[in-house]
Design a protein around this motif. Structure first.
Motif, PDB file in Angstrom:
ATOM      1  N   MET A  40       0.828  -1.197   0.000  1.00  9.71           N
ATOM      2  CA  MET A  40       0.000   0.000   0.000  1.00  9.71           C
ATOM      3  C   MET A  40       0.865   1.251   0.000  1.00  9.71           C
ATOM      4  O   MET A  40       1.910   1.295   0.625  1.00  9.71           O
ATOM      5  CB  MET A  40      -0.889  -0.004   1.252  1.00  9.71           C
ATOM      6  N   LYS A  41       0.391   2.242  -0.687  1.00  8.67           N
ATOM      7  CA  LYS A  41       1.119   3.514  -0.740  1.00  8.67           C
ATOM      8  C   LYS A  41       0.684   4.411   0.420  1.00  8.67           C
ATOM      9  O   LYS A  41      -0.498   4.505   0.716  1.00  8.67           O
ATOM     10  CB  LYS A  41       0.793   4.181  -2.084  1.00  8.67           C
ATOM     11  N   ILE A  42       1.655   5.019   1.067  1.00 11.83           N
ATOM     12  CA  ILE A  42       1.335   5.911   2.188  1.00 11.83           C
ATOM     13  C   ILE A  42       1.809   7.312   1.853  1.00 11.83           C
ATOM     14  O   ILE A  42       2.948   7.508   1.414  1.00 11.83           O
ATOM     15  CB  ILE A  42       2.068   5.467   3.474  1.00 11.83           C
ATOM     16  N   GLU A  47       4.314   1.647  -2.758  1.00 12.95           N
ATOM     17  CA  GLU A  47       3.926   0.250  -2.552  1.00 12.95           C
ATOM     18  C   GLU A  47       5.162  -0.658  -2.489  1.00 12.95           C
ATOM     19  O   GLU A  47       6.017  -0.619  -3.369  1.00 12.95           O
ATOM     20  CB  GLU A  47       3.023  -0.153  -3.729  1.00 12.95           C
ATOM     21  N   GLY A  48       5.260  -1.443  -1.438  1.00 17.95           N
ATOM     22  CA  GLY A  48       6.331  -2.428  -1.324  1.00 17.95           C
ATOM     23  C   GLY A  48       7.692  -1.870  -0.968  1.00 17.95           C
ATOM     24  O   GLY A  48       8.692  -2.585  -0.986  1.00 17.95           O
ATOM     25  N   LEU A  93      -2.672   9.764   3.920  1.00 20.19           N
ATOM     26  CA  LEU A  93      -3.470   9.054   2.927  1.00 20.19           C
ATOM     27  C   LEU A  93      -2.933   7.646   2.738  1.00 20.19           C
ATOM     28  O   LEU A  93      -1.722   7.448   2.599  1.00 20.19           O
ATOM     29  CB  LEU A  93      -3.455   9.797   1.581  1.00 20.19           C
ATOM     30  N   PHE A  94      -3.841   6.673   2.758  1.00 21.43           N
ATOM     31  CA  PHE A  94      -3.479   5.295   2.452  1.00 21.43           C
ATOM     32  C   PHE A  94      -4.028   4.982   1.067  1.00 21.43           C
ATOM     33  O   PHE A  94      -5.242   5.021   0.871  1.00 21.43           O
ATOM     34  CB  PHE A  94      -4.120   4.332   3.472  1.00 21.43           C
ATOM     35  N   ASP A  95      -3.156   4.699   0.113  1.00 24.89           N
ATOM     36  CA  ASP A  95      -3.584   4.440  -1.259  1.00 24.89           C
ATOM     37  C   ASP A  95      -4.478   5.554  -1.781  1.00 24.89           C
ATOM     38  O   ASP A  95      -5.512   5.308  -2.425  1.00 24.89           O
ATOM     39  CB  ASP A  95      -4.329   3.097  -1.347  1.00 24.89           C
ATOM     40  N   GLY A  96      -4.134   6.792  -1.459  1.00 27.98           N
ATOM     41  CA  GLY A  96      -4.884   7.935  -1.947  1.00 27.98           C
ATOM     42  C   GLY A  96      -6.139   8.247  -1.157  1.00 27.98           C
ATOM     43  O   GLY A  96      -6.807   9.242  -1.409  1.00 27.98           O
ATOM     44  N   ARG A 101      -1.578  -4.043   6.156  1.00 32.12           N
ATOM     45  CA  ARG A 101      -1.369  -3.404   4.858  1.00 32.12           C
ATOM     46  C   ARG A 101      -0.014  -2.711   4.836  1.00 32.12           C
ATOM     47  O   ARG A 101       0.580  -2.511   3.786  1.00 32.12           O
ATOM     48  CB  ARG A 101      -2.483  -2.392   4.600  1.00 32.12           C
ATOM     49  N   ILE A 102       0.454  -2.296   6.009  1.00 29.39           N
ATOM     50  CA  ILE A 102       1.801  -1.728   6.125  1.00 29.39           C
ATOM     51  C   ILE A 102       2.449  -2.262   7.395  1.00 29.39           C
ATOM     52  O   ILE A 102       1.769  -2.687   8.322  1.00 29.39           O
ATOM     53  CB  ILE A 102       1.788  -0.172   6.199  1.00 29.39           C
TER      54      ILE A 102
END
Lengths: 248, 295
Positions: free
Chosen positions: A1-3, A27-28, A60-63, A156-157
């Protein structure tokens, strides 16, 4: 997940722990928050985890807006500096905790919880330790139990607060390359806090150098080492006699 | 980390050795004091109770007024100890795990019953609930009796024994910090689950310790209960009050027989207390090890 963290500020009474901090973890990615004590790195980690809330700014988590999201809803795996294992529970009870407290309709049945615990203990290389208590384990073993416990909820993270700080030098080296490898396998976005330059440069994909509640520089280990953005970064990374070799 | 350093100091070996003379005289003085002021009275209680033989002693327990006193004491303890268990845990949880304005005032308030003379505590209730007290007229119109009745005794006992559980738990919970609770929350547990599965099990021995002390005091309380009780034989006399009445009536055997119940309670309390203390020490050693985290 993108933070994404945007302009986060957090003050405790008159003390500013974070002053307009922004960063993005892809992500990753394995991101190191590096800085001296009091630089705000742990505060930043706690805000992302939901253990604390910012005075202003957003996360923001995944936007998606997550600033005010409760910690239980964030699904973050948090490994505490002193591991914070439940001292009255066995290793397997510790690891199973996150599954046991799920609401009835989503909680897996007992046999599959047991299976999952066994699987996680194999993953952290502690099979056969199910019935030990935390006080019967070494520091390195406790850290791996804490990791297994955090991974049980399929986070997720992954957030690690000084994950190797309490270990002796030899175990620390072994564990950090192992954690790096594990993170690669699981491809889970991971942030870890450290004050040890060598540690950050060795295993992180990118390093966030922090000082006095602000970010000084964000970059790959090579970038921050070869091309420090501020005198502080230069001094913090090179001024230390502990660095004996250039990072890759 | 500090706990770890302390734990590594070898036990049973004082760092400073005083001359033998001082050591032995200190031990002797302490032992003589304990013998004179604690063991002899305790022995006297049992001795006097049995001085006219077992049968005379047993008769004290057949007296309806005596039985009523025992029942009332058990009832009062059965109500006030659970109340203080709930209050104490709630107070300790609030003080140790949260920060809020007025916290230090709350902590001092918890200690109030220790600071106030029990007689004053009883008087407070008389002034509030008594016939001429603030709420006296209101209670009278609804025909509720608190003073010189069981509710007053329970209230006074709750007041006097309030600090025991809270005082025991607060330092323990503060020492344990909030990390384990935070870990539980991050794993998806709600506040209720965190409390029952993490906070409470971690303090279970301290809690038991507090309950035992609270119970001993609840059963033995004299001053506060004496003020609100009214000393109605067979109705509002607890064991300590009944002992006093019997003694004042020169019924020494019965007085000491009933008193020996309290003495036995004290002995049982001491025994359980040392067991729990031993358990707590074991637990503390374990947790201090786990915070050092060496390999």
């Amino acid at each position: 997940m993108k933070i994404e963290a945007r302009n986060l500020t957090r003050t405790f009474h008159r003390y500013t722990a974070l002053d307009g901090v922004s960063l993005t973890a892809e992500e990753g990615e394995l991101l190191a928050l590096l800085g001296p004590s009091g630089s705000g790195k742990t505060t930043l980690l706690r805000l992302i985890a939901g253990l604390d809330y910012p005075d202003s700014g957003s996360i923001l988590f995944d936007g998606q807006e997550a600033t005010r999201l409760k910690i239980q809803k964030r699904r973050v795996g948090f490994v505490f500096q002193n591991y914070a294992l439940f001292r009255h529970m066995t290793v397997s009870q510790n690891v199973a905790f996150g599954l046991e407290v799920m609401p009835g309709r989503v909680r897996p049945p007992k046999p599959s919880i047991r299976e999952k615990v066994g699987e996680l203990l194999r993953l952290v290389q502690l099979p056969g330790y199910e019935n030990r208590f935390p006080h019967q384990l070494s520091g390195g073993q406790r850290q791996r139990v804490a990791l297994a416990r955090a991974l049980a909820i399929n986070p997720r993270i992954l957030l690690l607060d000084e994950p190797f700080g309490a270990l002796d030098a030899k175990v620390r080296k072994e564990l950090r390359s192992w954690v790096k490898q594990l993170q690669r396998e699981l491809t889970i976005t991971t942030l870890f806090v450290t004050h040890d330059q060598e540690e950050a440069l060795e295993i992180a994909d990118r390093v966030v150098v922090m000082n006095l509640a602000r970010i000084e520089q964000i970059g790959t280990p090579a970038e921050v080492y070869e091309d420090p953005a501020t005198p502080f970064v230069w001094e913090f990374l090179r001024g230390s006699p502990f660095i004996s070799h250039a990072p890759p | 980390m500090n706990a770890g350093t302390i734990a590594t100091i070898p036990k049973g070996r004082p760092t400073v050795r005083d001359p033998k003379f001082f050591r032995w005289s200190a031990i002797l003085v302490t032992a003589a004091f304990l013998l004179l002021f604690l063991l002899m009275p305790l022995f006297t209680v049992f001795y006097e109770a049995l001085s006219q033989g077992l049968l005379t002693c047993a008769r004290a327990f057949q007296d309806p007024a005596g039985l009523a006193a025992i029942k009332l004491t058990l009832l009062v303890a059965a109500i006030s100890v659970p109340c203080n268990l709930v209050f104490g845990v709630a107070a300790a949880w609030a003080v140790a795990k949260f920060s809020f304005p007025g916290k230090s005032i709350l902590v001092s308030l918890i200690d109030l019953p220790f600071a106030v003379s029990p007689v004053i505590a009883g008087l407070i209730y008389v002034l509030i609930f008594g016939a001429r007290g603030w709420l006296g007229p209101v209670l009278e119109t609804y025909n509720i009796k608190i003073i010189f009745a069981v509710p007053g005794i329970v209230l006074a006992t709750i007041f006097v024994t309030f600090p025991f559980v809270a005082r025991e738990l607060i330092p323990l919970m503060q020492a344990q910090g909030t990390e384990e609770e935070e870990a539980a929350l991050s794993l998806g547990a709600n506040g209720w689950q965190t409390f029952w599965r993490v906070t409470l099990p971690n303090v279970r021995w301290g809690l038991l310790y507090g309950i035992i002390l609270c119970n001993a005091r609840a059963m033995g309380e004299f001053g506060a209960v004496s003020v609100v009780s009214g000393h109605i034989r067979g109705l509002t006399n607890t064991i300590p009050l009944h002992v006093e009445i019997l003694y004042n009536e020169y019924d020494f055997v019965a007085a000491f027989a009933i008193a020996s119940l309290l003495a036995l309670l004290a002995l049982a309390t001491l025994l359980i207390k040392s067991l729990v203390e031993w358990r707590m020490r074991v637990q503390e050693e374990r947790s201090s090890q786990s915070s050092v985290a060496f390999v």
